[in-house]
Design a protein around this motif. Sequence first.
Motif, PDB file in Angstrom:
ATOM      1  N   GLU A  16     -35.689   8.635  60.340  1.00  0.00           N
ATOM      2  CA  GLU A  16     -36.191   9.741  61.158  1.00  0.00           C
ATOM      3  C   GLU A  16     -35.069  10.651  61.642  1.00  0.00           C
ATOM      4  OE1 GLU A  16     -38.282   7.493  64.095  1.00  0.00           O
ATOM      5  OE2 GLU A  16     -40.093   7.341  62.847  1.00  0.00           O
ATOM      6  N   ALA A  17     -33.854  10.138  61.649  1.00  0.00           N
ATOM      7  CA  ALA A  17     -32.713  10.946  62.085  1.00  0.00           C
ATOM      8  C   ALA A  17     -32.537  12.182  61.208  1.00  0.00           C
ATOM      9  CB  ALA A  17     -31.441  10.105  62.077  1.00  0.00           C
ATOM     10  N   LEU A  18     -32.944  12.093  59.955  1.00  0.00           N
ATOM     11  CA  LEU A  18     -32.800  13.231  59.049  1.00  0.00           C
ATOM     12  C   LEU A  18     -33.582  14.440  59.543  1.00  0.00           C
ATOM     13  CD1 LEU A  18     -33.030  11.358  55.622  1.00  0.00           C
ATOM     14  CD2 LEU A  18     -30.971  12.213  56.776  1.00  0.00           C
ATOM     15  N   GLN A  19     -34.770  14.222  60.111  1.00  0.00           N
ATOM     16  CA  GLN A  19     -35.567  15.332  60.641  1.00  0.00           C
ATOM     17  C   GLN A  19     -34.828  16.020  61.792  1.00  0.00           C
ATOM     18  OE1 GLN A  19     -39.808  14.407  61.318  1.00  0.00           O
ATOM     19  NE2 GLN A  19     -39.389  12.483  60.245  1.00  0.00           N
ATOM     20  N   VAL A  20     -34.221  15.224  62.641  1.00  0.00           N
ATOM     21  CA  VAL A  20     -33.485  15.756  63.786  1.00  0.00           C
ATOM     22  C   VAL A  20     -32.247  16.506  63.291  1.00  0.00           C
ATOM     23  CG1 VAL A  20     -32.288  15.134  65.919  1.00  0.00           C
ATOM     24  CG2 VAL A  20     -34.358  13.881  65.234  1.00  0.00           C
ATOM     25  N   LEU A  35     -21.480  21.129  65.106  1.00  0.00           N
ATOM     26  CA  LEU A  35     -22.332  19.973  65.376  1.00  0.00           C
ATOM     27  C   LEU A  35     -21.487  18.764  65.768  1.00  0.00           C
ATOM     28  CD1 LEU A  35     -25.011  19.996  62.513  1.00  0.00           C
ATOM     29  CD2 LEU A  35     -25.312  20.664  64.901  1.00  0.00           C
ATOM     30  N   MET A  36     -22.022  17.988  66.696  1.00  0.00           N
ATOM     31  CA  MET A  36     -21.421  16.727  67.122  1.00  0.00           C
ATOM     32  C   MET A  36     -22.526  15.679  67.090  1.00  0.00           C
ATOM     33  SD  MET A  36     -19.739  15.737  70.821  1.00  0.00           S
ATOM     34  CE  MET A  36     -18.219  16.619  70.579  1.00  0.00           C
ATOM     35  N   LYS A  77     -22.779  13.587  54.924  1.00  0.00           N
ATOM     36  CA  LYS A  77     -23.905  14.332  54.350  1.00  0.00           C
ATOM     37  C   LYS A  77     -24.066  15.710  54.991  1.00  0.00           C
ATOM     38  CE  LYS A  77     -28.813  14.213  53.470  1.00  0.00           C
ATOM     39  NZ  LYS A  77     -29.872  13.424  52.939  1.00  0.00           N
ATOM     40  N   TYR A  78     -23.786  15.801  56.293  1.00  0.00           N
ATOM     41  CA  TYR A  78     -24.001  17.052  57.017  1.00  0.00           C
ATOM     42  C   TYR A  78     -22.706  17.802  57.330  1.00  0.00           C
ATOM     43  CZ  TYR A  78     -28.904  15.981  57.392  1.00  0.00           C
ATOM     44  OH  TYR A  78     -30.218  15.722  57.086  1.00  0.00           O
ATOM     45  N   GLY A  79     -21.582  17.342  56.776  1.00  0.00           N
ATOM     46  CA  GLY A  79     -20.320  18.042  56.960  1.00  0.00           C
ATOM     47  C   GLY A  79     -19.788  17.994  58.380  1.00  0.00           C
ATOM     48  N   ILE A  80     -19.973  16.855  59.048  1.00  0.00           N
ATOM     49  CA  ILE A  80     -19.517  16.687  60.427  1.00  0.00           C
ATOM     50  C   ILE A  80     -18.332  15.727  60.414  1.00  0.00           C
ATOM     51  CG2 ILE A  80     -20.164  15.928  62.747  1.00  0.00           C
ATOM     52  CD1 ILE A  80     -23.111  16.574  61.850  1.00  0.00           C
ATOM     53  N   GLY A  81     -17.187  16.218  60.837  1.00  0.00           N
ATOM     54  CA  GLY A  81     -15.955  15.428  60.803  1.00  0.00           C
ATOM     55  C   GLY A  81     -15.986  14.240  61.749  1.00  0.00           C
ATOM     56  N   LYS A  82     -15.124  13.266  61.468  1.00  0.00           N
ATOM     57  CA  LYS A  82     -15.060  12.041  62.279  1.00  0.00           C
ATOM     58  C   LYS A  82     -14.774  12.328  63.751  1.00  0.00           C
ATOM     59  CE  LYS A  82     -14.024   8.488  58.967  1.00  0.00           C
ATOM     60  NZ  LYS A  82     -13.409   7.184  58.819  1.00  0.00           N
ATOM     61  N   GLU A  83     -14.020  13.392  64.016  1.00  0.00           N
ATOM     62  CA  GLU A  83     -13.712  13.725  65.408  1.00  0.00           C
ATOM     63  C   GLU A  83     -14.962  14.131  66.190  1.00  0.00           C
ATOM     64  OE1 GLU A  83     -13.604  17.543  63.126  1.00  0.00           O
ATOM     65  OE2 GLU A  83     -12.850  15.519  62.759  1.00  0.00           O
TER      66      GLU A  83
END
Length: 144
Positions: A16-20, A35-36, A77-83
């Motif tokens: 369900e996280a994918l929808q969010v 995004l974070m 998958k969403y291009g959000i870095g580890k930081e």
Amino acid sequence: MANYRKILVAIDLTDEALQVLDRALAIAKNHGAELMLVHVIEPVGYAYGGDIPMDLTDLQTQLDEKARAELEIYGEKYGIGKENQHVLVGRPEAEVHRLAEEDKEIDLVVVGSHGRHGIQLLLGSTANGILHGATCDVLAVRIM
């Protein structure tokens, strides 16, 4: 309409996280926002009321490591870095509020909601808890 710069996305690491995340990504693209991600693990002791006469540290560590690995997959998958990927331990509502308050640039929190009504909502869902007490805008994405 507000111009969002930094969006905190609270997810539960289920499908369900994918929808969010999809909704948050669309908003981020429209606003040029960063995004974070955050996932909050409740302490293992909460489930047992703290009355278990054993050390649950190893179990808590395993849950933390598993959550970090799963969050990293979403991040890739969403291009959000580890930081910008955070796994926290505590009550989800409190930890999301704390993170949003500490990072003064966060101006929107996105969280999933199962659309409960009536008494179920009054008893408190995580989304409802995040909504009440937030110091910035909150978007509850209805999970279908």
